[in-house]
Enzyme design. Structure first.
Site, PDB file in Angstrom:
ATOM      1  N   GLY A  90      38.091  34.576  41.457  1.00  0.00           N
ATOM      2  CA  GLY A  90      39.460  34.671  40.934  1.00  0.00           C
ATOM      3  C   GLY A  90      40.454  35.159  41.964  1.00  0.00           C
ATOM      4  O   GLY A  90      41.514  34.566  42.184  1.00  0.00           O
ATOM      5  N   ARG A  91      40.118  36.251  42.661  1.00  0.00           N
ATOM      6  CA  ARG A  91      41.083  36.839  43.610  1.00  0.00           C
ATOM      7  C   ARG A  91      41.140  36.079  44.932  1.00  0.00           C
ATOM      8  O   ARG A  91      41.893  36.439  45.824  1.00  0.00           O
ATOM      9  CB  ARG A  91      40.761  38.315  43.825  1.00  0.00           C
ATOM     10  CG  ARG A  91      39.327  38.572  44.229  1.00  0.00           C
ATOM     11  CD  ARG A  91      38.946  40.033  44.056  1.00  0.00           C
ATOM     12  NE  ARG A  91      37.529  40.276  44.272  1.00  0.00           N
ATOM     13  CZ  ARG A  91      36.589  40.094  43.342  1.00  0.00           C
ATOM     14  NH1 ARG A  91      36.915  39.663  42.148  1.00  0.00           N
ATOM     15  NH2 ARG A  91      35.329  40.353  43.596  1.00  0.00           N
TER      16      ARG A  91
ATOM     17  N   GLU B 141      43.724  37.809  27.383  1.00  0.00           N
ATOM     18  CA  GLU B 141      45.165  37.851  27.611  1.00  0.00           C
ATOM     19  C   GLU B 141      45.738  36.439  27.715  1.00  0.00           C
ATOM     20  O   GLU B 141      46.761  36.097  27.109  1.00  0.00           O
ATOM     21  CB  GLU B 141      45.479  38.607  28.910  1.00  0.00           C
ATOM     22  CG  GLU B 141      45.181  40.096  28.873  1.00  0.00           C
ATOM     23  CD  GLU B 141      43.753  40.442  29.283  1.00  0.00           C
ATOM     24  OE1 GLU B 141      42.867  39.559  29.230  1.00  0.00           O
ATOM     25  OE2 GLU B 141      43.518  41.615  29.639  1.00  0.00           O
TER      26      GLU B 141
ATOM     27  N   HIS C 171      62.799  55.504  50.963  1.00  0.00           N
ATOM     28  CA  HIS C 171      63.616  56.384  50.134  1.00  0.00           C
ATOM     29  C   HIS C 171      62.867  56.859  48.901  1.00  0.00           C
ATOM     30  O   HIS C 171      63.481  57.317  47.943  1.00  0.00           O
ATOM     31  CB  HIS C 171      64.921  55.673  49.756  1.00  0.00           C
ATOM     32  CG  HIS C 171      65.755  55.373  50.958  1.00  0.00           C
ATOM     33  ND1 HIS C 171      66.692  56.250  51.458  1.00  0.00           N
ATOM     34  CD2 HIS C 171      65.732  54.321  51.805  1.00  0.00           C
ATOM     35  CE1 HIS C 171      67.236  55.734  52.550  1.00  0.00           C
ATOM     36  NE2 HIS C 171      66.661  54.559  52.787  1.00  0.00           N
TER      37      HIS C 171
ATOM     38  N   LYS D 187      40.283  30.497  35.187  1.00  0.00           N
ATOM     39  CA  LYS D 187      39.024  29.939  35.665  1.00  0.00           C
ATOM     40  C   LYS D 187      38.057  29.721  34.499  1.00  0.00           C
ATOM     41  O   LYS D 187      37.478  28.670  34.333  1.00  0.00           O
ATOM     42  CB  LYS D 187      38.435  30.907  36.703  1.00  0.00           C
ATOM     43  CG  LYS D 187      37.157  30.437  37.328  1.00  0.00           C
ATOM     44  CD  LYS D 187      36.706  31.409  38.414  1.00  0.00           C
ATOM     45  CE  LYS D 187      35.284  31.117  38.826  1.00  0.00           C
ATOM     46  NZ  LYS D 187      34.776  32.045  39.830  1.00  0.00           N
TER      47      LYS D 187
ATOM     48  N   LYS E 197      36.633  45.585  28.582  1.00  0.00           N
ATOM     49  CA  LYS E 197      36.937  44.371  27.799  1.00  0.00           C
ATOM     50  C   LYS E 197      36.083  44.353  26.530  1.00  0.00           C
ATOM     51  O   LYS E 197      36.563  44.049  25.446  1.00  0.00           O
ATOM     52  CB  LYS E 197      36.562  43.114  28.600  1.00  0.00           C
ATOM     53  CG  LYS E 197      37.490  42.743  29.720  1.00  0.00           C
ATOM     54  CD  LYS E 197      37.095  41.341  30.210  1.00  0.00           C
ATOM     55  CE  LYS E 197      37.608  41.049  31.602  1.00  0.00           C
ATOM     56  NZ  LYS E 197      37.090  39.808  32.164  1.00  0.00           N
TER      57      LYS E 197
ATOM     58  N   GLU F  29      39.264  45.022  43.694  1.00  0.00           N
ATOM     59  CA  GLU F  29      38.276  44.356  42.833  1.00  0.00           C
ATOM     60  C   GLU F  29      37.100  43.898  43.698  1.00  0.00           C
ATOM     61  O   GLU F  29      35.973  43.773  43.223  1.00  0.00           O
ATOM     62  CB  GLU F  29      38.905  43.171  42.085  1.00  0.00           C
ATOM     63  CG  GLU F  29      38.150  42.811  40.826  1.00  0.00           C
ATOM     64  CD  GLU F  29      38.845  41.756  39.971  1.00  0.00           C
ATOM     65  OE1 GLU F  29      38.902  40.590  40.386  1.00  0.00           O
ATOM     66  OE2 GLU F  29      39.335  42.099  38.878  1.00  0.00           O
TER      67      GLU F  29
HETATM   68  O1  F6P Z   1      39.453  40.848  35.016  1.00  0.00           O
HETATM   69  C1  F6P Z   1      38.658  40.242  35.943  1.00  0.00           C
HETATM   70  C2  F6P Z   1      38.924  38.787  36.192  1.00  0.00           C
HETATM   71  O2  F6P Z   1      37.739  38.105  36.011  1.00  0.00           O
HETATM   72  C3  F6P Z   1      39.475  38.552  37.581  1.00  0.00           C
HETATM   73  O3  F6P Z   1      38.530  38.603  38.574  1.00  0.00           O
HETATM   74  C4  F6P Z   1      40.116  37.225  37.412  1.00  0.00           C
HETATM   75  O4  F6P Z   1      40.976  36.973  38.468  1.00  0.00           O
HETATM   76  C5  F6P Z   1      40.804  37.425  36.079  1.00  0.00           C
HETATM   77  O5  F6P Z   1      39.892  38.212  35.342  1.00  0.00           O
HETATM   78  C6  F6P Z   1      41.192  36.189  35.331  1.00  0.00           C
HETATM   79  O6  F6P Z   1      40.107  35.388  34.967  1.00  0.00           O
HETATM   80  P1  F6P Z   1      40.292  33.916  34.481  1.00  0.00           P
HETATM   81  O7  F6P Z   1      40.938  33.127  35.564  1.00  0.00           O
HETATM   82  O8  F6P Z   1      38.922  33.413  34.169  1.00  0.00           O
HETATM   83  O9  F6P Z   1      41.164  33.929  33.253  1.00  0.00           O
END
Ligand code: F6P
Length: 536
Positions: free
Chosen positions: A267-268, A212, A384, A206, A504, A353
Site C-alpha cells: 500500500g505505502r 473507511e 515559527h 488494494k 481494526k 508502517e
Molecule cells: O491500514 C493499513 C493499510 O493496509 C495500509 O497499509 C494501506 O495503505 C491501507 O490500509 C489501505 O488499504 P487498501 O488500499 O486495501 O484499502
C-alpha cells in the site's frame, strides 16, 4: 541472521562511538576545511550535503562495513529481482518494476510483470486523456469536471501528496478532492460544492474491503444516485483501482473501469501503480511518465552506485547512527517548498508502517531500537512553531532540509528569502552561538544562557533544480530505499503491517455495541465506561 548487536561491524561502531561521541560538528569542520564539499553526494540530479552530521570519515567507513556485513547489496538485488523478501506474506516486493521502462524484464514467480504494468499504464493514459479533454461524460451527458479519490493510507497519502506537490502542473479546469477518513465530515465537506452530474469517484483500495473506503464509497454512491436516479449511473461516475476485481464488480463498477495492480505492491509503495490514477488525470500522462522516470532514475542509482556515493544508503545509515547510537527518537523532514506540504505526512506512513517492528524477519524479539519517528512541516512555517525545540530543546532531532534552486512561480525575491532561511537553519543548528558570542551583542548577563545555542545538531540538505514531476519521483524513491536499507540492517520485514490489525478488529466488535445499547459489555473498566459515555 546474526543478532545485529553481535556483529563485528556493530561492535566496531560501538567502540568508535564511545571515543567519538563528544566530537562536535564544529570540531569536525575545524579538522577538515573541505568537509563541506567532501561529505557530499551529487547523484541522480540531487545535491546531498551530509557534512553537518556527527560523523567522521571513520564513522562512515564503519557504517558502510555494517551495510556490507548485513548483506545489503544481496538483499537489494533480491528485491529488484522479485524474490519473496516479504517473507511473512510470502510476496515479492516489486514497486520498482512499476516504473521500469517498457521492454525490460522483471520476473515475479517466473513471469515477466513489465508488459502487464505497461498495459495498465496505457489504459490509465487513455482514460486520463478522456477526462482531461472532456470526452468522459457523466450519466446525463455533462463532461466530468470533479475528480474525488476515495481511499486511505497508501491509497490516499500518495495521491494527495503528489497532487499537492505537482499542482503547478495540474489541469486547472478540473477540481480534485481526496476523501480518506471514516468520519463522514470528510466526505460531506469534499462534495459540498460539487454537482453529482459532473463528479467522478475513483475508489482506490488494494483490498476493496477497507472499512473507511467502503463506507465512503457507499456514501458517494448514495450522494450520486440521489440526483442521478438510476443505478446505471454508477458506471459513468465510478471507477476503481484495486487488486480485488470480484468485490469491485459487486459494488457495481463496470469491469472495464477497473485499473488493476498486484499483491507485490505494498500500500505505502503504491503511488506509481494505478493508485496514481488521480495524479495522472491531474498532470496528464506525459508528465506522469516523467515522474515515473524520476523514480526509475533513483531506483537505478540505488541499485548500481557504490555504497559510499549511494544517497539512500547514506541516509539510511545516518538514521541508524542516530537511532541506535545517539538514541535519537525522531527525524524531522523540512521541505522548503510549500508544494511539498503533504510530503512529511506521506513519509510517516512510508517510514513508520514499514519499520515500526518489534521482531526480526524470523520472529525473534529485537534487542535494539527500530523505526525512527518521522515528522515535519514545510519551512519556513515550522520555524515559527517547533524549531525552538530543535535548536534549544534537550532532544537530538536530525533534520532533512529539502530545497529547490528555482521557484515555479515568478517571485524571485521570496525564493531568496526561502532558501536563505533553509541554509541558515542548517548553519545555526550545526554551529550555534556561544555565550561569548552572545555577550558580544551587549546582552544582559542574566539573559546569556537563554540566548546560547549549543549547536552540534545534525542536518542533511537536499538541493534539486526545481520541483518537477521527475524530481518528485526521485525524492520519493530516495526515501523508499532509505527505509529498505534500515530494514536490512535491523533485519526486520519493512513490507508487512500487522500492527494495524488489532485495532481494526476491536473496532468491529465495538460497532454493534454502540448501535445496540442493550448489548452487555465485557471489556476492561475503562473501555466499558467510554462506550457507556457514548451510548448516553
Ligand atoms: O491500514 C493499513 C493499510 O493496509 C495500509 O497499509 C494501506 O495503505 C491501507 O490500509 C489501505 O488499504 P487498501 O488500499 O486495501 O484499502
Amino acid at each position: 541472521m546474526t543478532d545485529l548487536t553481535k556483529t563485528e561491524s556493530w561492535e566496531a561502531l560501538q567502540k568508535h562511538f564511545s571515543s567519538f561521541e563528544k566530537t562536535t560538528i564544529k570540531d569536525l569542520f575545524k579538522q577538515d576545511d573541505k568537509r563541506g564539499t567532501r561529505f557530499v553526494a551529487k547523484e541522480a540530479g540531487i545535491y546531498f550535503d551530509y557534512s553537518k552530521h556527527r560523523v567522521s570519515g571513520e564513522t562512515m567507513k564503519l557504517l558502510f562495513a555494517l551495510a556490507e556485513e548485513r548483506g545489503l547489496e544481496a538483499h537489494r538485488e533480491s528485491m529488484f529481482t522479485g524474490n519473496k523478501i516479504n517473507n511473512t506474506e510470502n510476496r515479492s516486493v516489486l514497486h520498482t518494476a512499476l516504473r521500469a521502462p517498457k521492454g525490460s524484464a522483471i520476473l515475479a514467480d517466473g513471469h515477466n510483470v513489465v508488459p502487464e504494468i505497461h498495459a495498465v499504464l496505457d489504459k490509465m493514459g487513455v482514460f486520463a486523456r478522456k477526462v482531461r479533454n472532456g470526452e468522459w461524460t457523466g450519466y446525463t451527458g455533462k463532461p466530468v469536471k470533479n475528480i474525488v479519490n476515495i481511499g486511505i493510507g497508501g491509497s490516499d497519502l500518495g495521491p494527495v501528496m503528489a497532487y499537492e506537490a505537482l499542482k503547478y502542473y495540474a489541469a486547472r479546469n478540473l477540481t480534485f478532492r481526496f476523501v480518506s477518513n471514516v468520519d463522514g465530515n470528510d466526505f460531506a465537506e469534499a462534495v459540498s460544492d460539487l454537482d453529482p452530474e459532473e463528479t467522478l469517484f475513483i475508489i482506490s483500495s488494494k483490498t476493496f474491503t477497507t472499512l473507511e473506503t467502503m463506507a465512503n464509497a457507499q456514501a458517494a454512491r448514495a450522494w450520486s444516485l440521489k440526483k442521478l436516479g438510476s443505478n446505471a449511473a454508477v458506471a459513468r461516475h465510478f471507477v476503481a483501482v484495486s487488486t480485488n476485481e470480484k468485490e469491485v464488480v459487486k459494488f457495481g463498477i463496470d469491469p472495464l473501469n477497473i485499473f488493476g495492480f498486484w499483491d507485490w505492491v505494498g500500500g505505502r509503495y503504491s503511488m506509481t501503480s494505478a493508485i496514481g490514477l488521480s495524479t495522472m488525470i491531474a498532470v496528464g500522462p506525459d508528465q506522469y511518465q516523467q515522474m515515473l522516470d524520476g523514480f526509475h532514475q533513483m531506483d537505478e542509482h540505488f541499485r548500481t552506485t557504490p555504497l559510499d556515493r549511494n544517497i539512500p544508503v547514506i541516509m539510511g545509515l545516518l538514521g541508524i547512527w542516530y537511532n541506535n547510537f545517539f538514541g535519537a527518537q525522531t527525524q524531522a523532514v523540512l521541505p522548503y517548498d510549500n508544494y511539498l506540504k503533504r510530503f512529511p505526512a506521506y513519509l510517516q506512513q512510508l517510514t513508520m508502517e514499514s519499520n515500526g517492528k518489534q521482531v526480526t524477519s524470523e520472529g525473534e524479539p529485537v534487542s535494539y531500537q527500530t523505526g525512527t519517528i518521522y515528522w515535519g512541516e514545510p519551512g519556513t512555517n515550522g520555524q515559527h512553531s517547533f524549531y525552538q525545540l530543535i535548536h534549544q530543546g534537550t532532544k537530538l532531532i536530525p533534520c532533512d532540509f529539502i530545497g529547490f534552486k528555482e521557484t515555479l512561480n515568478d517571485l524571485p525575491s521570496q525564493q531568496d528569502y526561502l532558501i536563505a532561511n533553509m541554509i541558515a537553519q542548517g548553519e545555526a543548528l550545526a554551529f550555534g552561538k556561544t555565550a561569548d558570542e552572545v555577550r558580544a551583542g551587549n546582552v544582559a548577563e542574566e539573559l546569556v544562557p537563554h540566548k546560547v545555542f549549543e549547536g552540534n545538531r545534525p542536518s542533511s540538505t537536499f538541493f534539486l533544480d526545481k520541483l518537477t514531476p521527475a524530481n518528485l519521483g526521485k525524492l520519493v524513491a530516495m526515501y523508499e530505499h532509505s527505509v529498505f536499507v534500515q530494514g536490512v540492517i535491523w533485519d526486520i520485514n519493512p513490507f508487512d503491517q500487522m500492527g494495524v490489525e488489532l485495532g481494526k478488529v476491536l473496532a468491529q466488535n465495538i460497532i454493534p455495541e454502540l448501535q445496540n445499547k442493550s448489548q452487555p459489555l465485557n471489556h476492561d473498566s475503562s473501555t466499558n465506561t467510554l462506550i457507556g459515555f457514548y451510548r448516553q
